[in-house]
Design a protein around this motif. Sequence first.
Motif, PDB file in Angstrom:
ATOM      1  N   VAL A  18       0.853  -1.184   0.000  1.00 55.15           N
ATOM      2  CA  VAL A  18       0.000   0.000   0.000  1.00 55.15           C
ATOM      3  C   VAL A  18       0.892   1.239   0.000  1.00 55.15           C
ATOM      4  CG1 VAL A  18      -1.886   1.193   1.146  1.00 55.15           C
ATOM      5  CG2 VAL A  18      -1.687  -1.294   1.339  1.00 55.15           C
TER       6      VAL A  18
ATOM      7  N   VAL B  90       0.770   5.138   0.658  1.00 54.63           N
ATOM      8  CA  VAL B  90      -0.130   6.093   1.311  1.00 54.63           C
ATOM      9  C   VAL B  90       0.630   7.384   1.610  1.00 54.63           C
ATOM     10  CG1 VAL B  90      -1.519   4.272   2.371  1.00 54.63           C
ATOM     11  CG2 VAL B  90       0.422   5.232   3.630  1.00 54.63           C
TER      12      VAL B  90
ATOM     13  N   HIS C 177      -1.207  10.086   6.447  1.00 53.29           N
ATOM     14  CA  HIS C 177      -2.470   9.328   6.417  1.00 53.29           C
ATOM     15  C   HIS C 177      -2.530   8.392   7.623  1.00 53.29           C
ATOM     16  CE1 HIS C 177      -5.611   6.574   4.996  1.00 53.29           C
ATOM     17  NE2 HIS C 177      -5.907   7.459   4.069  1.00 53.29           N
TER      18      HIS C 177
ATOM     19  N   GLU D 159     -11.368   3.918   1.179  1.00 53.07           N
ATOM     20  CA  GLU D 159     -10.349   4.863   0.748  1.00 53.07           C
ATOM     21  C   GLU D 159     -10.429   5.170  -0.759  1.00 53.07           C
ATOM     22  OE1 GLU D 159      -8.298   6.419   2.675  1.00 53.07           O
ATOM     23  OE2 GLU D 159      -8.779   5.325   4.526  1.00 53.07           O
TER      24      GLU D 159
ATOM     25  N   VAL E 173      -0.313   9.974  -5.335  1.00 53.05           N
ATOM     26  CA  VAL E 173      -0.484   9.648  -3.908  1.00 53.05           C
ATOM     27  C   VAL E 173       0.158  10.746  -3.061  1.00 53.05           C
ATOM     28  CG1 VAL E 173       0.160   8.038  -2.067  1.00 53.05           C
ATOM     29  CG2 VAL E 173      -0.664   7.157  -4.266  1.00 53.05           C
TER      30      VAL E 173
ATOM     31  N   ILE F 180      -4.882   6.739  -2.027  1.00 47.77           N
ATOM     32  CA  ILE F 180      -3.850   5.749  -1.744  1.00 47.77           C
ATOM     33  C   ILE F 180      -3.774   4.800  -2.953  1.00 47.77           C
ATOM     34  CG2 ILE F 180      -4.382   5.911   0.714  1.00 47.77           C
ATOM     35  CD1 ILE F 180      -5.639   3.103   0.460  1.00 47.77           C
TER      36      ILE F 180
END
Length: 302
Positions: free
Chosen positions: A171, A173, A177, A193, A237, A243
Motif C-alpha cells: 500500500v 499512502v 495518512h 479509501e 499519492v 492511496i
Amino acid sequence: MLELKLLRSFVLLAEELHFGRAAERLHIVQPALTQQIQSLERQIGTPLLNRTRGRISLTDAGALVLAEARKTLEQAARTEAIGRLAGRGEVGRLEIGYVGSAGLSALMPALLRDFRGSHPGVDLALAEMAVGNQLAAISAGTLDLGFIRLPPLSLPSGIAVLPLAPEGLVVAVPADHPLAALEAVPVARLAAEPMVLHHPASGAELRNQIDDLCRRHGFSPQVVQAVPQVALTIRLVAAGLGISLVPQTTTWLTVAGVVYRPLADGDARYELALAYRQDDPAPAVRAFLALAEKVVHPNNGI
C-alpha cells in the motif's frame, strides 16, 4: 562461379611463385595444383601467370585477380566467422519488450547487464509494452522476448513463460495518512479509501490482481484516478489524491510524502516472467533464457 579452393591455390602460388612450394603448403601434389590454376585461367578466360624457363610471374591480369581474390577470401572468412558466432548466439539482435514495472525490479536490469557482458555482439532493442501487446508481438515474430507479469489475461498458443521473481503488493499512502501509522494494512481498511490505480489498458494484469483482491474481501475499489504508469501513481499519492496498491518493487521509488506499508492479509502475487516462442530456434534467445534460468535457479547446474 569461381570456387574458393581455386582462389586459395592461386593466392598461395602468387606468394611463392613456385609450384612445388605452393603445392607443399596446400598439402597437394604439384600436378593437382597445376590443374587447379589451369581451371581458374579457363574460367576467367585469360592467363594469370607468365611461365618462362621454369620461372613464373604474374601477368597484369594475374596481379589484378590476386588483389580481388584476397578480398574475396577475407570476406569469406568473415562470413564464416559471423555464421559461427551467430550459431552460438554471440552476434545478432534481440527485440525485448517489458512492462513498466519490470524496470523497477533489480532483476531485469541485472539480466540485461549480464547478457551484454557475455554477448557484446548482440544488440538489445528495448520497448515498453503492455503484456497483451508483448504476447501478440512475440506470436507474430516481431518480438523475441518479453518481460511480462503473471498471470496474463490469456496466453497464446506456442508461447511459453519462465517465471522469474514473485512479489506481493504493498500500500502506498501519504505519510500523514492514518494508515501510515500501521505496520501492516488489512485489506478491508482499503474499502473506504479513494484509490489511484493502474489503468486497465496499460496494466491489465496488475489491475485485475487488485480488483480480484478487493472482491475477495467484499468490496470494489473506489478508483478516483486511473493512470498508465507506476511512477505517476506515486506522485498522485504524494499529492493527496488517494492511496494505491503497487508492486513491492515500487518501494525503491522514494517520493517525499509517501510511505509504503505491506498488506496484513493480502495474498495477491504479481510475478515477473519472461515470455518467448516455445519453438524459437534463435541461439541468442536460447542464450538469454539460459542466463535467466541460471540467475533464478543457480543450483540447477544450467
